[in-house]
Design a protein around this motif. Sequence first.
Motif, short mmCIF file in Angstrom:
data_model
loop_
_atom_site.label_atom_id
_atom_site.label_comp_id
_atom_site.label_asym_id
_atom_site.label_seq_id
_atom_site.Cartn_x
_atom_site.Cartn_y
_atom_site.Cartn_z
N VAL A 159 0.92 -1.17 0.09
CA VAL A 159 -0.03 -0.14 -0.10
C VAL A 159 0.95 1.04 -0.08
N ARG A 160 0.77 2.12 -1.01
CA ARG A 160 1.69 3.26 -1.11
C ARG A 160 1.07 4.57 -1.21
N LEU A 161 1.14 5.40 -0.08
CA LEU A 161 0.30 6.81 0.01
C LEU A 161 1.28 7.80 -0.15
N ASP A 162 1.01 8.68 -1.18
CA ASP A 162 1.85 9.87 -1.26
C ASP A 162 1.08 11.01 -1.01
N LEU A 163 1.41 11.80 -0.37
CA LEU A 163 0.65 13.04 0.36
C LEU A 163 1.67 14.33 -0.04
N PRO A 164 0.87 15.46 -0.60
CA PRO A 164 1.39 16.60 -0.83
C PRO A 164 1.69 17.41 0.47
N TRP A 165 2.64 18.29 0.48
CA TRP A 165 2.95 19.22 1.69
C TRP A 165 1.75 19.99 1.95
N ALA A 166 1.40 20.51 3.15
CA ALA A 166 0.46 21.42 3.70
C ALA A 166 -0.14 22.46 2.67
N LEU A 167 0.62 23.02 2.07
CA LEU A 167 0.44 24.22 1.27
C LEU A 167 -1.08 24.06 0.43
N THR A 168 -1.07 22.77 -0.03
CA THR A 168 -2.43 22.63 -1.03
C THR A 168 -3.49 22.08 -0.28
N GLU A 169 -3.57 21.74 1.05
CA GLU A 169 -4.37 21.03 1.60
C GLU A 169 -5.81 21.77 1.69
N PRO A 170 -7.07 21.30 1.56
CA PRO A 170 -8.06 22.04 2.08
C PRO A 170 -8.19 22.24 3.31
N PRO A 171 -8.82 23.35 3.90
CA PRO A 171 -8.57 23.81 5.14
C PRO A 171 -8.63 22.76 6.42
N THR A 172 -9.87 22.06 6.42
CA THR A 172 -9.88 21.06 7.50
C THR A 172 -10.87 20.10 7.03
N ASP A 173 -11.02 18.90 7.76
CA ASP A 173 -11.88 17.75 7.38
C ASP A 173 -13.15 18.04 7.78
N PRO A 174 -14.09 18.13 7.10
CA PRO A 174 -15.47 18.58 7.74
C PRO A 174 -16.19 17.75 8.70
N SER A 175 -15.73 16.34 8.75
CA SER A 175 -16.41 15.38 9.70
C SER A 175 -15.66 16.08 11.25
N HIS A 176 -14.34 16.52 11.10
CA HIS A 176 -13.55 16.99 12.26
C HIS A 176 -14.09 18.40 12.69
N ASP A 177 -14.56 19.14 11.82
CA ASP A 177 -15.39 20.54 12.18
C ASP A 177 -16.47 20.23 12.87
N LEU A 178 -17.46 19.41 12.18
CA LEU A 178 -18.79 19.15 12.94
C LEU A 178 -18.56 18.74 14.36
N LEU A 179 -17.83 17.71 14.27
CA LEU A 179 -17.82 17.08 15.73
C LEU A 179 -17.33 17.93 16.87
N HIS A 180 -16.19 18.96 16.29
CA HIS A 180 -15.77 19.93 17.36
C HIS A 180 -16.58 20.76 18.00
N THR A 181 -17.60 21.29 16.79
CA THR A 181 -18.33 22.31 17.25
C THR A 181 -19.54 21.72 18.19
N ALA A 182 -19.91 20.29 17.68
CA ALA A 182 -21.09 19.93 18.28
C ALA A 182 -20.82 19.40 19.57
N LEU A 183 -19.73 19.08 19.79
CA LEU A 183 -19.47 18.43 21.18
C LEU A 183 -18.72 19.28 22.32
N PRO A 184 -19.10 19.27 23.47
CA PRO A 184 -18.30 19.76 24.44
C PRO A 184 -17.19 19.03 24.77
N ASP A 185 -16.09 19.86 25.44
CA ASP A 185 -14.86 18.75 25.50
C ASP A 185 -15.23 17.60 26.52
N ARG A 186 -14.54 16.70 26.55
CA ARG A 186 -14.54 15.39 27.22
C ARG A 186 -14.25 15.90 28.70
#
Length: 186
Positions: A159-186
Amino acid sequence: GDPDPVLEEVVAEVRRALEEVRSVARRLRPPELDELGVRAALEAHARGLSEKSGIPITLDGDLPERDLGPGARLALFRIVQEGLNNAVLHAQASRVAVRFSTLHDGFRADVEDDGIGFDRAAAEPTTDSRLGVVGMHERADYVRGHLEIRSARGRGTRVRLDLPWALTEPPTDPSHDLLHTALPDR
């Protein structure tokens, strides 16, 4: 007066639902990723798999996590994790190696095993492993990475995964955003 039993039941139900959402959130983005970093989280996962299965798993090379965006780090963790799980559960491998290396425009992770491999044309993978592979490709695409799975019957799998450096990345993963706004901290 006495506490309302209906209200108590509702509160208990909401607590259970929240716990379930939190547990999904942890699976989507394990806390160890943010606390330990990708490499340490993968080392811990590999150690656990190795102890359970008796199959040695090695991790080599540098992982410059700071140069990968958060979405790429999560994709890297999940894809390598899935590659390791598949190697241990399905490949009948005697050893598995993860190698990290730097490319001129990004980063590469290889997961290789010496297992039975599969012939992609003839393979009738289980729904589970097919979903796993589809999920790996989707994660890679989302962070503008490239995933290649090479295997041949009797010749192991890579299994080979090639990833570009951060410059070209979309701002965030939508599932990550959703969960962090919807949930209080543990």
